[in-house]
Each structure stands twice: as C-alpha cells, then as structure tokens.
Design a protein around this motif. Structure first.
Motif, short mmCIF file in Angstrom:
data_model
loop_
_atom_site.label_atom_id
_atom_site.label_comp_id
_atom_site.label_asym_id
_atom_site.label_seq_id
_atom_site.Cartn_x
_atom_site.Cartn_y
_atom_site.Cartn_z
N PRO A 174 -21.65 27.42 29.14
CA PRO A 174 -20.78 27.54 27.96
C PRO A 174 -20.70 26.22 27.20
N THR A 177 -18.82 23.81 24.11
CA THR A 177 -17.41 23.45 23.97
C THR A 177 -16.60 24.55 23.31
N SER A 178 -17.17 25.17 22.27
CA SER A 178 -16.41 26.21 21.56
C SER A 178 -16.09 27.36 22.50
N LEU A 222 -15.97 27.23 25.77
CA LEU A 222 -15.03 26.76 26.80
C LEU A 222 -13.59 26.82 26.28
N ARG A 223 -13.43 26.46 25.01
CA ARG A 223 -12.08 26.50 24.43
C ARG A 223 -11.56 27.92 24.41
N ARG A 259 -8.33 29.25 26.51
CA ARG A 259 -7.16 29.91 25.90
C ARG A 259 -6.94 31.30 26.49
N GLU A 299 -10.94 21.21 31.42
CA GLU A 299 -11.32 20.32 32.53
C GLU A 299 -11.43 21.11 33.84
N LEU A 342 -14.55 23.18 33.88
CA LEU A 342 -15.73 22.33 34.10
C LEU A 342 -15.76 21.71 35.50
N ILE A 347 -13.87 19.28 36.38
CA ILE A 347 -13.49 17.86 36.30
C ILE A 347 -12.11 17.67 36.92
N ILE A 392 -3.03 23.45 31.52
CA ILE A 392 -3.46 22.68 30.35
C ILE A 392 -2.61 21.42 30.28
N ALA A 393 -3.29 20.28 30.04
CA ALA A 393 -2.60 18.99 30.05
C ALA A 393 -1.45 18.96 29.06
N GLY A 394 -0.52 18.10 29.31
CA GLY A 394 0.64 17.96 28.43
C GLY A 394 0.27 17.19 27.18
N LYS A 446 -6.25 11.97 25.27
CA LYS A 446 -7.48 11.43 25.84
C LYS A 446 -8.38 11.09 24.65
N VAL A 447 -8.93 9.90 24.64
CA VAL A 447 -9.68 9.46 23.46
C VAL A 447 -10.98 8.78 23.88
#
Lengths: 301, 116
Positions: B45, B47-48, B50-51, B55, B62, B65, B67, B73-75, B79-80
């Motif tokens: 998959p 990225t699109s 996976l999103r 959802r 993550e 994947l 990871i 889902i993270a708060g 992450k940058v």
C-alpha cells in the motif's frame, strides 16, 4: 556474529515508481505539474513561510491525523521552491520514509541537496525529479529542444524547474554526449553525465577538483562576472575528465547561477567521433600530414 | 516491514474484528481487489492507501507499517522531517508550532464537518 552497521542504500527505482504511481493516479497530466493540486488531492496542507519565519528550505509535518508541507518562499528561484515541495511529497508517498519520520525524536533534522548521502533524501530528490519532470515527457521535450544550455533553459521553462535540477535531469536522460558540472569558487562540486559519456568514462570528477584553467568556466572564475553572466566556448574532455577514454573538443556553455557563487557548465557535442574519424580530422587539420593506403603507399592530402 | 508483513497486519486486524475484505473495501473506499492484493502481499500500500486503511480501521499508519506496536492514532505530537536544516532557530520553532496547531484545528474541523 557481530552486527554490521551498513547504512541503508537509496532505492531510486522505488522512488521513481512512487512518483510515476502518483502521476498515473491523476486524471490528466499537464505541464508544468501542478503540485498544489496534487497535495490538495492527497489532503496535505501546503503553506509558504518567509525567510524570517523559518531557517530551513522545507519540511513535511505529521500531527494527529493531518499532514502538512511548509516551505520557504523567499528563494528567488521558483523551480527550487517547487523542488522542495515535490521532495516533501516524496517523503509522504514513499511509505518506507515513514519509519524515518516516526522514529526517535519528534523532530528529525536532516540535510539534503543534489548530492546528499542520506538514502531517504536521495530518494526524495529522485522522486521530486521524476514528479516534476516525468521521464517520457522530458525525453520528448529533449527531442524538441536545441542542445546545451539553450536546451536546459527551454526545458526549465516548460517544466517550471530550476536550472540546476533541469540540467541534472537533462544529463541523465539526454541521448547526446552531454555532461553538466556545478562549481563554486573555482572548485568543482559535482557533475552528471549522459549514458554515452559514461561509455567513454567521461562521467566522474573528484569533488573539489580545480576548474580547468583552459575552459570558459575557468576564465569566468579568473576574471569574475555579474550573476547571470554567460559564456560560450570550447574545451577538451581531458581538461575536465582525467579518466576519459577518449579526448575530443566539446562545446562549453557556462552560466553564473548567482547563488553562493555557483556556476553551471554544460559540455556537449552532437556526437563523440570514433578514433578513425578523429585521425582523419587530425590529418585534415595538419597540412603537412600524410596518409598511407592499405599497401603502405603514402597518399598526400 | 515487508509487503507480506503489512498485509499480515491488515489481515490480523480484520480477522480480530470479524470484518470481511468486502467490508473493509466499503469502509476505506479502496477496491476489493486492491485490499486482496495488500493482504496477500502482492502489492504494497502507498501512503494514500495507508491513510484510507488507517481511517477505516481506526489504527495508526505507523501500526500498519509495523513501525509502532501502538495501534492508537498518535495525539498532538508533531513529527517532522526537514530539508536543508542544521539547527532550528527560536523563530522556526514558533512557526512550526503555529503550523502544527493549524493542522490540528483543520483536521478537527474536517472531522466535525464529516469531511473525514
């Protein structure tokens, strides 16, 4: 067994495939590629920031369920700004990059550029080049362009890309003998060469090598010129490429890029003559020269 | 994580929840054949996708994947990844905080409006 600490290698095919996949998902492809529309389609917010607001070229941010790209808009080269946004889209689209984004610290600082050694930065750059300058469309455009710097300028205008990124793409995809060299302060930073230049080993220059004095670029650094200044001339392959298997005089176009004192040099020829042709040319150039026929009998020109 | 492992994780989630591939297809908006290709490891998959899966399944990208072992889902921790950055100035940090808040607000508004 002791674990070996080998850094991951960039998978450029994966990066190109990701960019092609994204392009294929678009209803239509028009040039120049509309990055804002692509980002909107992916539900990514893209915002520009002024120089005083950020001290990096761009970033991709993930927070909660949202994604955003922030880029610096004071850089006077629109193509560079577009390359930065496309590069960040690469981090988003290549799923393997998420491991980097989500790993360790919440803010992952890295550096990039056309010669970055980090695998994910190389992949994002490759993705950006493929997204902004799709291979087939770029090859078509090369076929309809002149050669050398005029071709690169025309391509940069068509694809709305920077001269440097366009020149690199041009060198990689051109069917002609072409090499591009980027230098600063009389030293070579990097070069890229077309496949037929690789065939004669005229494709690699050690970083920080002095720009050949017997070249237009060398004369530019010696005399100095305002940003944007251009020169045209000729120089020998052997002056640039120590390992070249053949020597030949090439056309040399040079432009001062105006940023950090950098110059872009384009070396090009319609073709690389074979050794027989070169011998014939040498004989023609020398009025005293003679040629021998198959029986060893001397023939005058 | 390999293609097969990502597919294995999707399979594990839908089996645990008693969902069918058709139901996941309907929830995520991805074609049934695509879901099947992901689960069998035939395709990875992007990225699109996976999103959309994230959802539909309510788990983080993550986690899909591999990871993270945390499905939630993270708060609001941003992450940058940066291009051409050495050290971030105070001004940069402020701009990033503002941008991060804007993304959170927009995301919340989308969810509220039912756009998500």
């Amino acid at each position: 067994m002791a674990a070996t600490n080998v850094p991951p290698k960039a998978d450029l095919r994966r990066a190109a495939d990701a960019a092609r996949g994204l392009l294929e998902s678009l209803p239509s492809i028009e040039l120049p590629i509309d990055l804002v529309a692509i980002a909107r389609g992916l539900d990514i917010e893209v915002r520009a920031a002024a120089q005083q607001e950020i001290d990096f070229s761009g970033c991709l941010m993930h927070v909660g369920g949202a994604w955003g790209i922030l880029y610096r808009d004071d850089i006077p080269v629109p193509g560079f700004r577009r390359f930065t946004v496309a590069h960040e889209l690469g981090h988003f689209e290549i799923a393997a990059h998420h491991a980097v984004i989500f790993s360790g610290a919440s803010m992952h600082v890295s550096e990039s550029g056309f010669t970055s050694h980090l695998w994910y930065e190389q992949e994002a750059d490759h993705f950006a080049a493929e997204l902004l300058m799709p291979e087939e469309l770029f090859r078509d455009a090369i076929r309809n362009s002149a050669i050398g710097l005029p071709a690169i300028k025309h391509l940069a205008e068509t694809f709305n890309t920077s001269l440097t990124s366009t020149a690199i793409r041009y060198a990689k995809l051109s069917p002609d003998p072409v090499a591009i060299v980027v230098s600063a302060e009389d030293r070579i930073l990097y070069c890229f060469a077309s496949p037929c230049m690789k065939a004669i080993r005229a494709d690699w220059i050690e970083r920080a090598t002095k720009v050949p004095a017997a070249s237009e670029t060398g004369r530019h650094f010696k005399t100095g010129a305002p940003p944007g200044a251009e020169r045209e001339g000729r120089s020998y392959l052997s002056a640039w490429f120590a390992n070249a298997a053949r020597d030949h005089e090439f056309a040399e176009d040079m432009v001062d890029l105006g940023r950090y004192g950098r110059t872009l040099t384009v070396l090009h020829a319609a073709q690389i003559p074979d050794e027989e042709e070169m011998l014939d040319q040498d004989l023609k150039d020398d009025p005293e020269a003679h040629k021998f026929n198959r029986d060893g009998k001397r023939i005058s020109w | 994580m390999s293609k097969q492992e990502v597919g294995g994780r999707i399979k594990q989630i839908i089996e645990t929840r008693g969902l069918t591939q058709a139901q996941l297809s309907a929830k995520s908006g991805l074609p049934p054949a695509t879901i099947s290709h992901f689960i069998t490891g035939f395709r990875t998959p992007g990225t699109s996708s996976l999103r959309k899966l994230s959802r539909a399944l309510g788990v983080s990208v993550e986690y899909l994947l591999g990871i993270s072992e945390e499905p939630k889902i993270a708060g609001d921790e941003a992450k940058v990844i940066f291009r051409n950055a050495q050290q971030l100035s105070e001004e940069s940090l402020k701009t990033l905080a503002t941008f991060s808040q804007m993304l959170i607000d927009q995301d919340a508004k989308k969810k509220k409006d039912g756009g998500d």
